[in-house]
Design a protein around this motif. Structure first.
Motif, PDB file in Angstrom:
ATOM      1  N   ALA A  14      -6.325  -3.604  -3.252  1.00  0.00           N
ATOM      2  CA  ALA A  14      -7.528  -2.995  -3.819  1.00  0.00           C
ATOM      3  C   ALA A  14      -8.711  -3.139  -2.862  1.00  0.00           C
ATOM      4  CB  ALA A  14      -7.852  -3.640  -5.169  1.00  0.00           C
ATOM      5  N   LEU A  15      -8.829  -4.290  -2.228  1.00  0.00           N
ATOM      6  CA  LEU A  15      -9.892  -4.506  -1.251  1.00  0.00           C
ATOM      7  C   LEU A  15      -9.770  -3.539  -0.076  1.00  0.00           C
ATOM      8  CD1 LEU A  15      -9.747  -8.362  -1.424  1.00  0.00           C
ATOM      9  CD2 LEU A  15     -11.863  -7.058  -1.764  1.00  0.00           C
ATOM     10  N   GLU A  16      -8.550  -3.324   0.393  1.00  0.00           N
ATOM     11  CA  GLU A  16      -8.355  -2.400   1.507  1.00  0.00           C
ATOM     12  C   GLU A  16      -8.673  -0.964   1.090  1.00  0.00           C
ATOM     13  OE1 GLU A  16      -7.692  -1.342   5.443  1.00  0.00           O
ATOM     14  OE2 GLU A  16      -7.956  -3.326   4.527  1.00  0.00           O
ATOM     15  N   CYS A  17      -8.360  -0.605  -0.150  1.00  0.00           N
ATOM     16  CA  CYS A  17      -8.719   0.726  -0.644  1.00  0.00           C
ATOM     17  C   CYS A  17     -10.234   0.932  -0.618  1.00  0.00           C
ATOM     18  CB  CYS A  17      -8.194   0.926  -2.065  1.00  0.00           C
ATOM     19  SG  CYS A  17      -6.411   1.147  -2.178  1.00  0.00           S
ATOM     20  N   VAL A  18     -10.979  -0.063  -1.090  1.00  0.00           N
ATOM     21  CA  VAL A  18     -12.441   0.055  -1.094  1.00  0.00           C
ATOM     22  C   VAL A  18     -12.978   0.102   0.331  1.00  0.00           C
ATOM     23  CG1 VAL A  18     -14.593  -1.095  -1.739  1.00  0.00           C
ATOM     24  CG2 VAL A  18     -12.700  -0.982  -3.366  1.00  0.00           C
ATOM     25  N   LEU A  61       0.827  -1.210   0.000  1.00  0.00           N
ATOM     26  CA  LEU A  61       0.000   0.000   0.000  1.00  0.00           C
ATOM     27  C   LEU A  61       0.859   1.257   0.000  1.00  0.00           C
ATOM     28  CD1 LEU A  61      -2.807  -1.008   2.523  1.00  0.00           C
ATOM     29  CD2 LEU A  61      -3.159  -0.377   0.125  1.00  0.00           C
ATOM     30  N   ASP A  62       1.952   1.226   0.751  1.00  0.00           N
ATOM     31  CA  ASP A  62       2.842   2.379   0.800  1.00  0.00           C
ATOM     32  C   ASP A  62       3.411   2.688  -0.583  1.00  0.00           C
ATOM     33  OD1 ASP A  62       4.212   4.458   2.219  1.00  0.00           O
ATOM     34  OD2 ASP A  62       6.027   3.251   2.162  1.00  0.00           O
ATOM     35  N   LEU A  63       3.668   1.649  -1.357  1.00  0.00           N
ATOM     36  CA  LEU A  63       4.174   1.843  -2.717  1.00  0.00           C
ATOM     37  C   LEU A  63       3.085   2.324  -3.672  1.00  0.00           C
ATOM     38  CD1 LEU A  63       6.356  -1.395  -3.053  1.00  0.00           C
ATOM     39  CD2 LEU A  63       7.192   0.949  -2.751  1.00  0.00           C
ATOM     40  N   LEU A  64       1.859   1.877  -3.452  1.00  0.00           N
ATOM     41  CA  LEU A  64       0.768   2.164  -4.381  1.00  0.00           C
ATOM     42  C   LEU A  64       0.118   3.519  -4.143  1.00  0.00           C
ATOM     43  CD1 LEU A  64      -0.942  -1.342  -4.352  1.00  0.00           C
ATOM     44  CD2 LEU A  64       0.172  -0.281  -6.332  1.00  0.00           C
ATOM     45  N   LEU A  65       0.106   3.993  -2.900  1.00  0.00           N
ATOM     46  CA  LEU A  65      -0.591   5.236  -2.585  1.00  0.00           C
ATOM     47  C   LEU A  65       0.255   6.446  -2.956  1.00  0.00           C
ATOM     48  CD1 LEU A  65      -2.101   4.429   0.928  1.00  0.00           C
ATOM     49  CD2 LEU A  65      -3.255   4.362  -1.288  1.00  0.00           C
ATOM     50  N   PRO A  66      -0.385   7.519  -3.445  1.00  0.00           N
ATOM     51  CA  PRO A  66       0.366   8.748  -3.745  1.00  0.00           C
ATOM     52  C   PRO A  66       1.002   9.315  -2.482  1.00  0.00           C
ATOM     53  CG  PRO A  66      -2.010   9.148  -3.792  1.00  0.00           C
ATOM     54  CD  PRO A  66      -1.835   7.665  -3.703  1.00  0.00           C
ATOM     55  N   LEU A  67       2.099  10.027  -2.663  1.00  0.00           N
ATOM     56  CA  LEU A  67       2.941  10.430  -1.538  1.00  0.00           C
ATOM     57  C   LEU A  67       2.511  11.726  -0.862  1.00  0.00           C
ATOM     58  CD1 LEU A  67       6.452   9.512  -2.991  1.00  0.00           C
ATOM     59  CD2 LEU A  67       5.197   8.332  -1.172  1.00  0.00           C
ATOM     60  N   GLY A  68       1.626  12.481  -1.454  1.00  0.00           N
ATOM     61  CA  GLY A  68       1.172  13.703  -0.809  1.00  0.00           C
ATOM     62  C   GLY A  68       2.055  14.899  -1.086  1.00  0.00           C
ATOM     63  N   ASN A  69       2.702  14.949  -2.241  1.00  0.00           N
ATOM     64  CA  ASN A  69       3.566  16.080  -2.542  1.00  0.00           C
ATOM     65  C   ASN A  69       3.324  16.663  -3.939  1.00  0.00           C
ATOM     66  OD1 ASN A  69       4.614  14.047  -4.089  1.00  0.00           O
ATOM     67  ND2 ASN A  69       6.562  13.894  -2.991  1.00  0.00           N
ATOM     68  N   LEU A 119     -12.042 -10.030 -11.316  1.00  0.00           N
ATOM     69  CA  LEU A 119     -11.834  -9.298 -10.059  1.00  0.00           C
ATOM     70  C   LEU A 119     -12.569  -7.962 -10.075  1.00  0.00           C
ATOM     71  CD1 LEU A 119      -8.042 -10.033  -9.513  1.00  0.00           C
ATOM     72  CD2 LEU A 119      -9.886 -10.721  -7.959  1.00  0.00           C
ATOM     73  N   VAL A 120     -12.507  -7.265 -11.196  1.00  0.00           N
ATOM     74  CA  VAL A 120     -13.233  -5.998 -11.315  1.00  0.00           C
ATOM     75  C   VAL A 120     -14.733  -6.232 -11.142  1.00  0.00           C
ATOM     76  CG1 VAL A 120     -13.910  -4.181 -12.941  1.00  0.00           C
ATOM     77  CG2 VAL A 120     -11.500  -4.796 -12.688  1.00  0.00           C
ATOM     78  N   ALA A 121     -15.251  -7.262 -11.795  1.00  0.00           N
ATOM     79  CA  ALA A 121     -16.676  -7.579 -11.669  1.00  0.00           C
ATOM     80  C   ALA A 121     -17.032  -7.932 -10.228  1.00  0.00           C
ATOM     81  CB  ALA A 121     -17.039  -8.731 -12.602  1.00  0.00           C
ATOM     82  N   GLU A 122     -16.188  -8.719  -9.587  1.00  0.00           N
ATOM     83  CA  GLU A 122     -16.433  -9.144  -8.202  1.00  0.00           C
ATOM     84  C   GLU A 122     -16.462  -7.950  -7.257  1.00  0.00           C
ATOM     85  OE1 GLU A 122     -17.437 -12.167  -5.725  1.00  0.00           O
ATOM     86  OE2 GLU A 122     -16.561 -12.696  -7.666  1.00  0.00           O
ATOM     87  N   LEU A 123     -15.460  -7.088  -7.367  1.00  0.00           N
ATOM     88  CA  LEU A 123     -15.348  -5.975  -6.435  1.00  0.00           C
ATOM     89  C   LEU A 123     -16.407  -4.906  -6.692  1.00  0.00           C
ATOM     90  CD1 LEU A 123     -13.813  -4.843  -4.064  1.00  0.00           C
ATOM     91  CD2 LEU A 123     -12.123  -3.895  -5.639  1.00  0.00           C
ATOM     92  N   SER A 124     -16.704  -4.639  -7.950  1.00  0.00           N
ATOM     93  CA  SER A 124     -17.720  -3.627  -8.253  1.00  0.00           C
ATOM     94  C   SER A 124     -19.100  -4.083  -7.792  1.00  0.00           C
ATOM     95  CB  SER A 124     -17.718  -3.283  -9.738  1.00  0.00           C
ATOM     96  OG  SER A 124     -17.906  -4.433 -10.537  1.00  0.00           O
ATOM     97  N   THR A 170     -11.407   4.789  -6.853  1.00  0.00           N
ATOM     98  CA  THR A 170     -10.845   4.808  -8.199  1.00  0.00           C
ATOM     99  C   THR A 170      -9.521   4.043  -8.255  1.00  0.00           C
ATOM    100  OG1 THR A 170     -11.859   6.974  -8.557  1.00  0.00           O
ATOM    101  CG2 THR A 170     -10.112   6.319 -10.074  1.00  0.00           C
ATOM    102  N   LEU A 171      -8.688   4.261  -7.250  1.00  0.00           N
ATOM    103  CA  LEU A 171      -7.380   3.600  -7.203  1.00  0.00           C
ATOM    104  C   LEU A 171      -7.532   2.084  -7.143  1.00  0.00           C
ATOM    105  CD1 LEU A 171      -4.291   3.721  -6.985  1.00  0.00           C
ATOM    106  CD2 LEU A 171      -4.566   4.002  -4.503  1.00  0.00           C
ATOM    107  N   ALA A 172      -8.542   1.601  -6.446  1.00  0.00           N
ATOM    108  CA  ALA A 172      -8.732   0.156  -6.326  1.00  0.00           C
ATOM    109  C   ALA A 172      -8.829  -0.496  -7.705  1.00  0.00           C
ATOM    110  CB  ALA A 172      -9.990  -0.144  -5.511  1.00  0.00           C
ATOM    111  N   PHE A 173      -9.580   0.113  -8.621  1.00  0.00           N
ATOM    112  CA  PHE A 173      -9.756  -0.478  -9.946  1.00  0.00           C
ATOM    113  C   PHE A 173      -8.532  -0.241 -10.825  1.00  0.00           C
ATOM    114  CE2 PHE A 173     -14.038  -0.050  -8.254  1.00  0.00           C
ATOM    115  CZ  PHE A 173     -14.455  -1.370  -8.388  1.00  0.00           C
TER     116      PHE A 173
END
Length: 292
Positions: free
Chosen positions: A71-75, A18-26, A137-142, A118-121
């Motif tokens: 992606a699940l944690e993002c949702v 998650l730390d790698l995937l999330l934007p850094l805030g800068n 996976l997209v169908a399942e999560l949506s 949005t990031l999850a997908f």
């Protein structure tokens, strides 16, 4: 490996990714990006991503599940940010810390939730998986997050039931959508990443549905019997807001019994997996016995 060590190791994997995937805030969206990180790294248990990992392990292949787990944690975190807003549950605490909108304001909190969904997908679209698996996976999560038997539908039904006399059918329908749908998707996502056949995916789905229902029943119970300090969020709000809950309809002891029956049904769904599903069984027991 005992359950405590298992949870710590899998949570480290998820948090590192998650730390790698999330934007850094800068960047230009620094405020929203900081709000996202505030909520994602506020100390969650990572139950849903760990369920996905454990399900993939039960199916014999956990090598490519991490993206779907994140992606699940993002949702899930998006749903918590929006759930805490004044228009919904209006809560000031989440995971023992000030909620996103209390720190960054309502506008930033709304946008942070939108961005996480949005990031999850985006994560699923770029996952190192066959194209047909990514589509599944997209169908399942949506579907799990949607308005028909999904999280948003369950949350809307929960709001509409406030102040009404709780009814058994409506109550289970709310809990299946609000909580169990995403937990079911978590269990099935692990199976999809591992290439499980339809029979095993069905078993994982049944497991997720039953343990998801148990999860929400326990949440209802804890809102009555625990303190805000123990819960990490405001206790007693269900009663104050006259929400439809299991204790309100059945009382505490019958609610505990129903959670226990849902646990037994969840465990039965795992019979064919044998010892490979030990982590799923241990997680299920933890979900029902937890105190926060």
């Amino acid at each position: 490996m005992d359950l405590g060590e298992y949870l710590r190791s899998r949570r480290r994997l998820v948090d590192r990714e998650l730390d790698l995937l999330l934007p850094l805030g800068n960047g230009p969206g620094a405020t929203v990006q900081a709000a996202i990180r505030h909520s994602v790294f506020a100390g969650g248990k990572r139950i849903r991503p760990i369920l996905a990992i454990a399900s993939a392990e039960a199916c014999g292949d956990s090598g490519r599940v991490l993206g779907a787990a994140c992606a699940l944690e993002c949702v899930h975190t998006y749903s918590l940010i929006h759930d805490d807003l004044p228009a919904l549950d209006d809560d000031e605490l989440r995971r023992g810390k000030p909620t996103c909108h209390k720190v960054y304001g309502e506008a930033a909190a709304i946008l942070a939730g939108d961005a996480l969904l949005t990031l999850a997908f985006q994560i699923l679209a770029g996952a190192d998986l066959p194209a047909e698996t990514r589509v599944a996976l997209v169908a399942e999560l949506s579907a799990a997050g949607g308005t028909e038997d999904g999280m948003i539908g369950g949350q809307m039904a929960d709001l509409e039931a406030e102040g009404l006399e709780p009814e058994a059918f409506r109550l289970e329908s709310i809990h299946r959508g609000k909580t169990a749908a995403l937990i079911r998707a978590s269990a099935r996502a692990g199976g999809l990443c591992a290439g499980a056949d339809e029979r095993r995916l069905g078993a994982l789905g049944e497991f997720g549905t039953r343990i998801g229902l148990a999860f929400q029943i326990v949440d209802d119970i804890l809102d009555v019997v625990s303190s805000s300090e123990d819960l990490g969020k405001t206790a007693g709000k269900d009663r104050t807001q006259r929400k439809a809950t299991y204790p309100a309809l059945y009382g505490l002891q019958e609610s505990r019994d129903r959670a226990g029956r849902a646990l037994c049904e969840a465990l039965s769904a795992l019979d064919e997996f044998g010892e490979s599903a030990w982590a799923l069984r241990a997680l299920a027991n933890l979900i029902v016995s937890r105190t926060s």
